[in-house]
Scaffold this motif. Structure first.
Motif, PDB file in Angstrom:
ATOM      1  N   PHE A  48       0.696  -1.104   0.121  1.00 19.40           N
ATOM      2  CA  PHE A  48      -0.148   0.392   0.225  1.00 19.40           C
ATOM      3  C   PHE A  48       1.279   1.549  -0.244  1.00 19.40           C
ATOM      4  O   PHE A  48       2.607   1.564  -0.025  1.00 19.40           O
ATOM      5  CB  PHE A  48      -0.901   0.126   1.501  1.00 19.40           C
ATOM      6  CG  PHE A  48      -0.286   0.097   2.713  1.00 19.40           C
ATOM      7  CD1 PHE A  48      -0.080   1.088   2.539  1.00 19.40           C
ATOM      8  CD2 PHE A  48       0.179  -1.134   3.216  1.00 19.40           C
ATOM      9  CE1 PHE A  48       0.237   1.467   4.829  1.00 19.40           C
ATOM     10  CE2 PHE A  48       0.839  -0.956   4.722  1.00 19.40           C
ATOM     11  CZ  PHE A  48       1.122   0.516   4.737  1.00 19.40           C
ATOM     12  N   ASN A  49      -0.356   2.465  -0.145  1.00 16.85           N
ATOM     13  CA  ASN A  49       1.511   3.770  -0.293  1.00 16.85           C
ATOM     14  C   ASN A  49       0.549   4.230   0.843  1.00 16.85           C
ATOM     15  O   ASN A  49      -1.131   4.256   0.838  1.00 16.85           O
ATOM     16  CB  ASN A  49       1.339   4.555  -1.132  1.00 16.85           C
ATOM     17  CG  ASN A  49       0.149   4.508  -1.771  1.00 16.85           C
ATOM     18  OD1 ASN A  49      -0.265   4.130  -2.723  1.00 16.85           O
ATOM     19  ND2 ASN A  49      -0.393   6.043  -1.708  1.00 16.85           N
ATOM     20  N   ILE A  88       9.727   0.144   4.309  1.00 15.97           N
ATOM     21  CA  ILE A  88       9.047   1.450   3.259  1.00 15.97           C
ATOM     22  C   ILE A  88       9.951   1.532   2.085  1.00 15.97           C
ATOM     23  O   ILE A  88      11.001   1.848   2.472  1.00 15.97           O
ATOM     24  CB  ILE A  88       9.235   2.977   4.552  1.00 15.97           C
ATOM     25  CG1 ILE A  88       7.897   2.247   5.075  1.00 15.97           C
ATOM     26  CG2 ILE A  88       9.233   4.089   3.854  1.00 15.97           C
ATOM     27  CD1 ILE A  88       8.353   3.188   6.977  1.00 15.97           C
ATOM     28  N   SER A  89       9.743   2.373   0.850  1.00 13.22           N
ATOM     29  CA  SER A  89      10.366   2.516   0.464  1.00 13.22           C
ATOM     30  C   SER A  89       9.643   4.388  -0.559  1.00 13.22           C
ATOM     31  O   SER A  89       8.468   4.056  -0.185  1.00 13.22           O
ATOM     32  CB  SER A  89      10.055   2.057  -0.465  1.00 13.22           C
ATOM     33  OG  SER A  89      10.524   2.641  -1.467  1.00 13.22           O
ATOM     34  N   ASP A  93       9.614   5.203  -8.914  1.00 15.78           N
ATOM     35  CA  ASP A  93       9.377   4.523 -10.458  1.00 15.78           C
ATOM     36  C   ASP A  93       8.526   2.760  -9.405  1.00 15.78           C
ATOM     37  O   ASP A  93       7.467   2.922  -9.559  1.00 15.78           O
ATOM     38  CB  ASP A  93      10.092   4.279 -10.813  1.00 15.78           C
ATOM     39  CG  ASP A  93      11.528   5.062 -11.409  1.00 15.78           C
ATOM     40  OD1 ASP A  93      10.476   6.257 -12.158  1.00 15.78           O
ATOM     41  OD2 ASP A  93      12.659   5.477 -12.018  1.00 15.78           O
ATOM     42  N   ASP A  94       8.758   2.498  -8.225  1.00 11.02           N
ATOM     43  CA  ASP A  94       7.911   2.061  -7.575  1.00 11.02           C
ATOM     44  C   ASP A  94       6.641   2.589  -7.279  1.00 11.02           C
ATOM     45  O   ASP A  94       5.693   1.700  -7.731  1.00 11.02           O
ATOM     46  CB  ASP A  94       8.867   0.843  -7.047  1.00 11.02           C
ATOM     47  CG  ASP A  94      10.242   0.534  -6.794  1.00 11.02           C
ATOM     48  OD1 ASP A  94       9.715  -0.204  -7.842  1.00 11.02           O
ATOM     49  OD2 ASP A  94      10.675   0.166  -6.009  1.00 11.02           O
ATOM     50  N   LEU A  95       6.213   2.708  -6.700  1.00  6.31           N
ATOM     51  CA  LEU A  95       5.937   4.300  -6.080  1.00  6.31           C
ATOM     52  C   LEU A  95       4.189   3.789  -7.095  1.00  6.31           C
ATOM     53  O   LEU A  95       3.480   3.700  -6.816  1.00  6.31           O
ATOM     54  CB  LEU A  95       5.731   5.196  -4.985  1.00  6.31           C
ATOM     55  CG  LEU A  95       4.894   5.979  -4.512  1.00  6.31           C
ATOM     56  CD1 LEU A  95       4.181   4.814  -3.394  1.00  6.31           C
ATOM     57  CD2 LEU A  95       5.362   6.743  -3.853  1.00  6.31           C
ATOM     58  N   VAL A 127       5.060   1.289   0.911  1.00 10.28           N
ATOM     59  CA  VAL A 127       5.044   0.427   1.800  1.00 10.28           C
ATOM     60  C   VAL A 127       4.615  -1.859   1.849  1.00 10.28           C
ATOM     61  O   VAL A 127       3.537  -1.452   0.883  1.00 10.28           O
ATOM     62  CB  VAL A 127       3.951   0.489   2.987  1.00 10.28           C
ATOM     63  CG1 VAL A 127       3.979  -0.402   4.442  1.00 10.28           C
ATOM     64  CG2 VAL A 127       3.888   2.080   3.720  1.00 10.28           C
ATOM     65  N   ARG A 128       5.396  -1.903   2.284  1.00  9.37           N
ATOM     66  CA  ARG A 128       5.156  -3.453   1.624  1.00  9.37           C
ATOM     67  C   ARG A 128       5.752  -3.791   2.949  1.00  9.37           C
ATOM     68  O   ARG A 128       6.492  -4.220   3.705  1.00  9.37           O
ATOM     69  CB  ARG A 128       6.789  -4.260   0.470  1.00  9.37           C
ATOM     70  CG  ARG A 128       6.747  -5.172   0.580  1.00  9.37           C
ATOM     71  CD  ARG A 128       7.782  -5.857  -0.206  1.00  9.37           C
ATOM     72  NE  ARG A 128       7.393  -5.462  -1.643  1.00  9.37           N
ATOM     73  CZ  ARG A 128       6.505  -6.310  -2.882  1.00  9.37           C
ATOM     74  NH1 ARG A 128       6.026  -6.939  -2.372  1.00  9.37           N
ATOM     75  NH2 ARG A 128       6.482  -4.725  -3.940  1.00  9.37           N
TER      76      ARG A 128
END
Length: 142
Positions: A48-49, A88-89, A93-95, A127-128
């Protein structure tokens, strides 16, 4: 009669339609904070973000322990709780990729790209959560 879901059943249940999750994070004083989220499953994780400066974003940066509850509030009632630790990242690009997938699930494929662009900005977190424990119950009121 209440029954525990198989892995296939709970994965289908949490991924069904636009069911939201209720995410529990740990506040600085140790008390729980719960917020609804949009999410998708990815293998043995859910993704999720959220905003970096939201309560859940700040909680996750400090303490990655989480629990996600997904339920069906209609008889005969069912639920799944997923527990794990968040990674958390801030990689945009991933987001964008994951926000687009999430947008497709909840906003429809025709709005997915717009949702992805809107959420792949500085200040947003991807968030993974690796799923470490699953608790499930189906047909509680049968």
């Amino acid at each position: 009669m209440t029954k525990k879901m198989t892995q296939e059943e709970w994965r289908a249940f949490v991924s069904h339609s636009t069911r939201t999750g209720k995410l529990s994070t740990v506040r600085e004083d140790g008390s729980p904070h719960i917020a609804p989220i949009w999410f998708v499953l990815d293998g043995d994780s859910f993704v999720f973000n959220t905003g970096k400066n939201t309560v859940k974003g700040r909680n996750l940066a400090r303490d990655g322990r989480v629990a996600l509850c997904v339920d069906d509030e209609r008889p005969p009632f069912s639920y799944v709780v997923l527990q794990g630790r968040a990674e958390i990242s801030e990689d945009t690009d991933d987001l964008r990729e994951w926000a687009t997938r999430i947008g497709g699930r909840y906003m429809g494929e025709e709005n997915a790209e717009a949702f992805g662009r809107r959420n792949a900005v500085p200040g947003e977190l991807l968030v993974r959560v690796g799923i470490e424990k699953v608790i499930s119950a189906a047909d509680i009121a049968d």
